[in-house]
Design a protein around this motif. Structure first.
Motif, PDB file in Angstrom:
ATOM      1  N   ARG A  27       0.830  -1.190   0.000  1.00 38.83           N
ATOM      2  CA  ARG A  27       0.000   0.000   0.000  1.00 38.83           C
ATOM      3  C   ARG A  27       0.870   1.247   0.000  1.00 38.83           C
ATOM      4  O   ARG A  27       2.027   1.218   0.388  1.00 38.83           O
TER       5      ARG A  27
ATOM      6  N   TYR B 248       3.466   6.008  -3.841  1.00 38.50           N
ATOM      7  CA  TYR B 248       2.855   4.831  -4.444  1.00 38.50           C
ATOM      8  C   TYR B 248       3.817   4.225  -5.456  1.00 38.50           C
ATOM      9  O   TYR B 248       4.493   4.951  -6.201  1.00 38.50           O
TER      10      TYR B 248
ATOM     11  N   ASP C  82       0.453  -0.437  -6.354  1.00 40.34           N
ATOM     12  CA  ASP C  82      -0.661   0.424  -5.968  1.00 40.34           C
ATOM     13  C   ASP C  82      -1.420   0.889  -7.197  1.00 40.34           C
ATOM     14  O   ASP C  82      -0.882   0.932  -8.311  1.00 40.34           O
TER      15      ASP C  82
END
Length: 478
Positions: A2, A82, A87
């Motif tokens: 994440r 990210y 992601d």
């Protein structure tokens, strides 16, 4: 994995090699778009930010590895990083290639926030795109026709007391303001110039705004980047990846234009120096008919691509006596000689800062030169390499034992250092040398022959660079 939030400060990453493309996506009331171009490899990207998503569009050039490509989103709450491989969603198969889009849904910002989107290739430590703008509200994109557009009645259609319809107000003409410019000051040839401009629209909304930066000097640079629409009272920032500039004086000019506002300009000048400080200690002596030098250098702000400093002792009078040495650090010293037959010769001592070119080779990015004649003493143009933390002599006393030709250098050093060297060099003949690493000590000197001498005492800091030199002339009685 994440996206992980981390505070990393402003993501424009001043000092990284970037070239900003002048091609930019279409900006609407609900989105903004921008494109940058990688300094080498010509990777073209667009960024689109709306109230509910961030999209990165690969529009051409080299493909990117999703494992080493990051999207960094800076919001008023901090910065979230990210990785494209883990992601969001990529609509094509790896690698991230021309025509592919990466989408992040539900980004952590709110309408009205000023955000910065940066795409970073972590393998090359290169910023491929950097864009700052305000997140529009979803309502701003509502294209439902109003009553006026459909021909329906509105309040302004009602007759006034005079029986005439009310005239619509003229839109306020915006006024463009350059709030700040950064990164256009004095610097060195080792610096990656990436100036940035922050602009604002006062009074009204400015449409189709663009910023042009022009730099003139030993090298020239000119590029225009599109900003899009700037609402009244809002600010926008854009940066220009200029890269390294050679030594010299430069003039710059910024021009901000819009289709519905008068253009504004800002200008200035700056100077680029080599970023290399150097000093040469002349220790040549006629008794050996040879030249001898200690050359110390300091490279300011050496970057990650720094390889070494090449020192060239070029004998102007006799090319066969030219000698090259290297220092593998940004600060240190090397020694030349003694070389017979070079006493009295003119030397051009040159420091060349060598960088890796990231293509398996090297390039010289900065130089500094001094001229010295062997036996005439150190050049007046020597740079001072001492810093606030450098060691220094507390005392240096030169004593003689009944003027019998024996001399003692009695010294004390304050601060951390590498060594002290003392030389006794005859004007015509005689030479002696001694070294000590004690912070307080005595160095004894006794040349075999000679009457008139220079005693030279050198203090080396922990990097091996000379930071202080004391010279005293003495005469030995028969």
């Amino acid at each position: 994995m994440r996206g992980q939030s981390e505070t990393i400060g402003v993501v424009l990453l001043m000092g990284v090699v970037v070239v900003v493309s002048t091609t930019i996506g279409v900006a609407s009331l609900a989105t903004f778009s921008g494109a940058d171009e990688r300094a080498s490899g010509a990777t073209l990207l667009d960024a689109t930010v709306s109230d509910d998503s961030v999209r990165i569009h690969h529009t051409g050039g080299e493909p990117l590895d999703p494992e080493t490509t990051e999207v960094r989103l800076q919001t008023p709450e901090g910065t979230t990083v990210y990785r494209i491989a883990d992601d969001g969603s990529l609509d094509g198969e790896p690698p991230f290639s021309a025509g592919d889009r990466w989408t992040l849904s539900g980004p952590p910002y709110s309408p009205g926030d000023e955000v910065t989107v940066a795409v970073v290739d972590t393998a090359d430590n290169a910023v491929l795109l950097s864009l700052t703008d305000r997140v529009p509200a979803a309502a701003e994109a509502d294209t439902t026709p109003t009553a006026t557009e459909t021909g329906g009645p509105t309040e302004t259609d009602e007759p006034t007391e005079t029986g005439e319809p009310t005239e619509p107000e003229e839109p306020t003409e915006p006024e463009l303001v350059i709030e700040s410019t950064g990164g256009l000051g004095d610097g060195t040839a080792l610096r990656e110039y990436e100036p940035a401009v922050k602009l604002r629209s006062d009074e009204g909304d400015a449409r189709n705004v663009s910023v042009t930066l022009t730099i003139e000097g030993p090298e020239s640079f000119s590029r225009t980047t599109e900003v899009g629409d700037v609402d009244a009272g809002a600010s926008r920032s854009r940066s220009f990846a200029v890269g390294r500039l050679s030594e010299g004086e430069y003039e710059w000019e910024l021009t901000v234009e819009a289709e519905n506002a008068e253009a504004v300009e800002s200008e200035g000048e700056f100077e680029v120096d080599s970023g290399v400080s150097m000093r040469v200690e002349d220790l040549s002596y006629e008794d050996s008919d040879g030249g001898q030098f200690v050359t110390s250098v300091d490279v300011e702000d050496a970057g990650d691509d720094f390889s070494h400093v090449r020192i060239v002792h070029e004998n102007v009078d006799d090319g066969s006596a030219t000698e090259t040495a290297s220092i593998d650090a940004a600060r240190g010293s090397v020694r030349y000689g003694p070389r017979g037959g070079t006493y009295g010769d003119e030397f051009r001592v040159r420091a060349e800062v060598v960088y890796d070119d990231n293509e398996g080779g090297t390039e010289v990015v900065a130089t500094r030169s001094l001229e010295v004649t062997a036996g005439d003493g150190s050049p007046d143009e020597n740079d001072d390499l001492s810093t606030e933390t450098s060691p220094e002599f507390d005392t240096v006393d030169i004593e003689t034992s009944g003027n019998s030709g024996k001399y003692t250098v009695d010294y004390a050093v304050d601060g951390s250092f590498d060594r002290v060297e003392a030389y006794m060099i005859g004007d015509e003949e005689g030479y002696a040398k001694g070294t000590s690493t004690k912070p307080k000590g005595k160095i004894k000197l006794k040349p075999k022959d000679g009457d008139e001498f220079k005693i030279i005492v050198l203090l080396y800091d922990e990097t091996g660079a000379v930071v202080e030199a004391r010279v005293e002339e003495v005469e030995v009685d028969d």
